[in-house]
Design a protein around this motif. Structure first.
Motif, mmCIF file in Angstrom:
data_model
loop_
_atom_site.group_PDB
_atom_site.id
_atom_site.type_symbol
_atom_site.label_atom_id
_atom_site.label_comp_id
_atom_site.label_asym_id
_atom_site.label_seq_id
_atom_site.Cartn_x
_atom_site.Cartn_y
_atom_site.Cartn_z
ATOM 1 N N THR A 159 6.227 -3.721 5.155
ATOM 2 C CA THR A 159 5.720 -2.085 4.127
ATOM 3 C C THR A 159 6.263 -2.606 2.376
ATOM 4 O O THR A 159 7.342 -3.990 2.736
ATOM 5 N N VAL A 188 3.240 3.539 -5.161
ATOM 6 C CA VAL A 188 3.001 3.623 -3.309
ATOM 7 C C VAL A 188 4.198 4.066 -3.051
ATOM 8 O O VAL A 188 5.313 3.990 -3.211
ATOM 9 N N GLN A 189 4.253 4.301 -1.451
ATOM 10 C CA GLN A 189 5.520 5.103 -1.347
ATOM 11 C C GLN A 189 5.834 3.525 -0.466
ATOM 12 O O GLN A 189 5.393 2.904 -0.110
ATOM 13 N N SER A 243 4.090 2.723 3.048
ATOM 14 C CA SER A 243 3.405 1.390 2.440
ATOM 15 C C SER A 243 3.052 0.587 2.961
ATOM 16 O O SER A 243 3.519 -0.162 2.927
ATOM 17 N N SER A 244 1.781 0.420 3.581
ATOM 18 C CA SER A 244 1.508 -0.878 4.516
ATOM 19 C C SER A 244 1.128 -1.823 2.830
ATOM 20 O O SER A 244 0.938 -1.427 2.201
ATOM 21 N N PHE A 299 -1.645 -3.687 3.581
ATOM 22 C CA PHE A 299 -3.347 -3.215 2.950
ATOM 23 C C PHE A 299 -3.167 -2.848 2.555
ATOM 24 O O PHE A 299 -3.604 -2.554 1.731
ATOM 25 N N GLU A 300 -2.211 -1.232 2.571
ATOM 26 C CA GLU A 300 -2.649 -0.666 0.622
ATOM 27 C C GLU A 300 -2.092 -0.636 -0.476
ATOM 28 O O GLU A 300 -2.768 -0.841 -1.702
ATOM 29 N N VAL A 301 -0.899 -1.537 -0.404
ATOM 30 C CA VAL A 301 -0.531 -1.871 -1.500
ATOM 31 C C VAL A 301 -1.610 -3.342 -2.556
ATOM 32 O O VAL A 301 -1.682 -2.963 -3.225
ATOM 33 N N ARG A 361 -4.487 -3.106 -1.482
ATOM 34 C CA ARG A 361 -6.035 -2.327 -2.207
ATOM 35 C C ARG A 361 -5.374 -1.689 -3.103
ATOM 36 O O ARG A 361 -6.581 -2.009 -4.433
ATOM 37 N N LYS A 362 -4.796 -1.016 -3.279
ATOM 38 C CA LYS A 362 -4.070 -0.186 -5.225
ATOM 39 C C LYS A 362 -3.814 -1.410 -6.112
ATOM 40 O O LYS A 362 -4.972 -1.413 -7.160
ATOM 41 N N ASN A 368 -8.116 -2.589 -6.461
ATOM 42 C CA ASN A 368 -8.850 -1.390 -7.312
ATOM 43 C C ASN A 368 -8.571 -1.292 -8.593
ATOM 44 O O ASN A 368 -9.248 -1.186 -9.416
#
Length: 162
Positions: A6, A115-116, A119-120, A122-124, A126-127, A130
Motif C-alpha cells: 500500500t 492518495v489515501q 491505496s494500492s 498500482f493506484e499510486v 496511475r496517479k 496521469n
C-alpha cells in the motif's frame, strides 16, 4: 509481496521531510531544503520537496524543486519587466508588496492530487503517471501522513519485475 503493498508501506513519513512556511520567500525555502541535503561517499542525498505550513502550522501544500525552478523563471521575468518596461508591472500580481515570490505563490496545494494510505501501489503509479508528478501526498482521511517519491515507486516496480 510487492503487488499487495500500500501507499503507507512505501511512503516517506511526514516527520522526515523539510518544512517551510507559506509566507516564506523562496530564498528562505531554498535554504531550509538545502539543510536536508548531505553528501556521503561522493553522492548527495536529500529531498526534492518540502512540506508547506500555513500561519496556524497546518499543512497547506508541497513545495517541489520544479516549483522552485518556476519561481526562478518568474523572478527573471519580473527583473526583465522592471528594468525594461514599466507596463509589465500590471502583470505581476503573483508577488507580495516587496516584489518577492513567496512559497504560497508556487506551492502545490495538498488537495489537488493525493492518495489515501491504504491505496494500492498500482493506484499510486496511475496517479503519478496521469498527472506527471514526482511526489504524491499520502493522506489518512484529511491528514497528511507522508509522501511517495518517484524513487519509492521505482523500487517497488523493480520488485514486481523480479
Amino acid at each position: 509481496m510487492p503487488y499487495k503493498q500500500t501507499a503507507e508501506k512505501i511512503m516517506v513519513p511526514v516527520g522526515e521531510l523539510p518544512q517551510v512556511k507559506d509566507r516564506d520567500v523562496v530564498a528562505e525555502a531554498v535554504n531550509e531544503m538545502r539543510n536536508f541535503f548531505h553528501q556521503r561517499d561522493g553522492t548527495w542525498y536529500g529531498f526534492q520537496a518540502a512540506l508547506v505550513l500555513d500561519s496556524k502550522d497546518r499543512l497547506a501544500g508541497i513545495l517541489t524543486i520544479r516549483g522552485l525552478l518556476r519561481a526562478f523563471k518568474l523572478q527573471v521575468i519580473q527583473d526583465h519587466l522592471l528594468k525594461n518596461d514599466a507596463t509589465g508591472l500590471f502583470f505581476l500580481n503573483k508577488f507580495n508588496e516587496n516584489m518577492e515570490i513567496t512559497v504560497r505563490d508556487i506551492m502545490r496545494p495538498l488537495n489537488l492530487i493525493s492518495v489515501q494510505k491504504d491505496s494500492s501501489v498500482f493506484e499510486v503509479i496511475r496517479k503519478m503517471n496521469n498527472y506527471k508528478i514526482g511526489l504524491l501526498p499520502v493522506l489518512d482521511g484529511d491528514l497528511l501522513v507522508g509522501v511517495i517519491r518517484t524513487i519509492d515507486v521505482f523500487w517497488v516496480i523493480g520488485e514486481l519485475l523480479d
